[in-house]
Design an enzyme around this catalytic site. Sequence first.
Site, PDB file in Angstrom:
ATOM      1  N   HIS A   1      41.207  49.586  37.038  1.00 16.81           N
ATOM      2  CA  HIS A   1      42.593  48.874  36.793  1.00 16.81           C
ATOM      3  C   HIS A   1      43.562  49.164  38.186  1.00 16.81           C
ATOM      4  O   HIS A   1      43.236  50.229  38.918  1.00 16.81           O
ATOM      5  CB  HIS A   1      43.168  49.308  35.482  1.00 16.81           C
ATOM      6  CG  HIS A   1      42.350  48.955  34.420  1.00 16.81           C
ATOM      7  ND1 HIS A   1      42.492  47.830  33.653  1.00 16.81           N
ATOM      8  CD2 HIS A   1      41.478  49.526  33.727  1.00 16.81           C
ATOM      9  CE1 HIS A   1      41.751  47.544  32.551  1.00 16.81           C
ATOM     10  NE2 HIS A   1      41.103  48.770  32.687  1.00 16.81           N
TER      11      HIS A   1
ATOM     12  N   GLU B   1      43.574  54.084  37.193  1.00 15.88           N
ATOM     13  CA  GLU B   1      44.781  53.064  37.494  1.00 15.88           C
ATOM     14  C   GLU B   1      44.693  53.317  38.712  1.00 15.88           C
ATOM     15  O   GLU B   1      45.276  54.436  39.384  1.00 15.88           O
ATOM     16  CB  GLU B   1      45.814  53.245  36.828  1.00 15.88           C
ATOM     17  CG  GLU B   1      45.890  53.092  35.325  1.00 15.88           C
ATOM     18  CD  GLU B   1      46.085  51.782  34.992  1.00 15.88           C
ATOM     19  OE1 GLU B   1      46.177  50.822  35.874  1.00 15.88           O
ATOM     20  OE2 GLU B   1      45.957  51.345  34.011  1.00 15.88           O
TER      21      GLU B   1
ATOM     22  N   GLU C   1      45.648  41.554  39.242  1.00 13.92           N
ATOM     23  CA  GLU C   1      44.895  42.880  39.212  1.00 13.92           C
ATOM     24  C   GLU C   1      43.352  42.613  38.804  1.00 13.92           C
ATOM     25  O   GLU C   1      42.662  42.993  39.122  1.00 13.92           O
ATOM     26  CB  GLU C   1      45.601  43.559  37.752  1.00 13.92           C
ATOM     27  CG  GLU C   1      44.665  44.858  37.186  1.00 13.92           C
ATOM     28  CD  GLU C   1      45.425  45.281  35.997  1.00 13.92           C
ATOM     29  OE1 GLU C   1      44.849  46.330  35.617  1.00 13.92           O
ATOM     30  OE2 GLU C   1      46.217  44.873  35.251  1.00 13.92           O
TER      31      GLU C   1
ATOM     32  N   HIS D   1      40.391  43.001  32.693  1.00 22.19           N
ATOM     33  CA  HIS D   1      40.962  41.717  32.613  1.00 22.19           C
ATOM     34  C   HIS D   1      39.916  40.768  33.244  1.00 22.19           C
ATOM     35  O   HIS D   1      38.877  41.329  33.699  1.00 22.19           O
ATOM     36  CB  HIS D   1      42.050  41.702  33.250  1.00 22.19           C
ATOM     37  CG  HIS D   1      43.242  42.794  33.036  1.00 22.19           C
ATOM     38  ND1 HIS D   1      43.722  43.069  31.498  1.00 22.19           N
ATOM     39  CD2 HIS D   1      43.460  43.857  33.539  1.00 22.19           C
ATOM     40  CE1 HIS D   1      44.233  44.016  31.688  1.00 22.19           C
ATOM     41  NE2 HIS D   1      44.363  44.708  32.795  1.00 22.19           N
TER      42      HIS D   1
END
Length: 316
Positions: A198, A280, A143, A106
């Site tokens: 992430h 993650e 995030e 992101h």
Amino acid sequence: MSYVGPDFEPPQPRRPRRGPLTVALAALVPGALLGWLVYETVGGSGDDGGSGRATVRSSSPAASSAPSDDAKEPSASPQPTDTPSASAPAASGPLKGKVVVIDPGHNPGNFQHASEINRKVDIGTNSKECDTTGTSTNDGYTEAKFTLDVAHRMRTLLEKQGATVKLTQDGDRPFGPCVDERARIGNQAKADAVVSIHADGSGAGNRGFHVILPGAVHAGAADTRAIVAPSRDLGERVAGRFVAVTGSAPSNYIGDGSGLVTRKDLGGLNLSTVPKVFIECGNMRDSKDAALLTSGAWRQKAAQGISEGIVSFLRG
């Protein structure tokens, strides 16, 4: 990445199965096990320890209500150059001559560019949105901020080992890059390893990390067949070192406790021609995981664990 975005269609959270944890480190010291126990009871960060590669199983999750990640840049916006953020000159060290691309999931600016990041791009098997905003903790720690911080810490550690390190974005562009461009950056750099960073956005009570591996895909512009095996090796090593250094347990809601999940619906993996995995690092919507993810000391451990996995992979 959040389970509330377009480039991910993950499974419904599942209750953890009873039975032994399936991640086994090749050489995990008692300190790491103690850290793991502390993590489970009070959300602590655990001790450093162990080395080597995790012996873990991969699990293919079923579909659910959604998440996201990766993508490409719309023509209406400022055009990307496909040039990743440059590394400092490589130092002398065991990784001299190796190229590592870190993909911070992101972009902090994605929130201001909804139309651009919602534009669909080709990921080989189908089309998905360019990118998403990512998730955040209940207190608003995003995030995108987390991934960039961990990426910076990893860059410092890997450059000290002599690697040339490139970032797909460094908060230096208005939004993106899109998922296809993220993959292209690693490909064009001829990276020896790529890791996409992430943090998840699942429900409270869902805890732990998981590493996402590319499945065998051969459709359209996507052909992962040559990178499936080396990416699994990279992912197992990253998972093993992440457990050892952070003390964090594998996810209790995806991957059947293995810490590994294989996916075929992520553009950043489907379009990669070099070894690549996603990690993650925890669940931002769980208060115990959020306490870790918002801790600078724990983020340093996360960066160290991921980096040690990369070093192990590159040194064989």
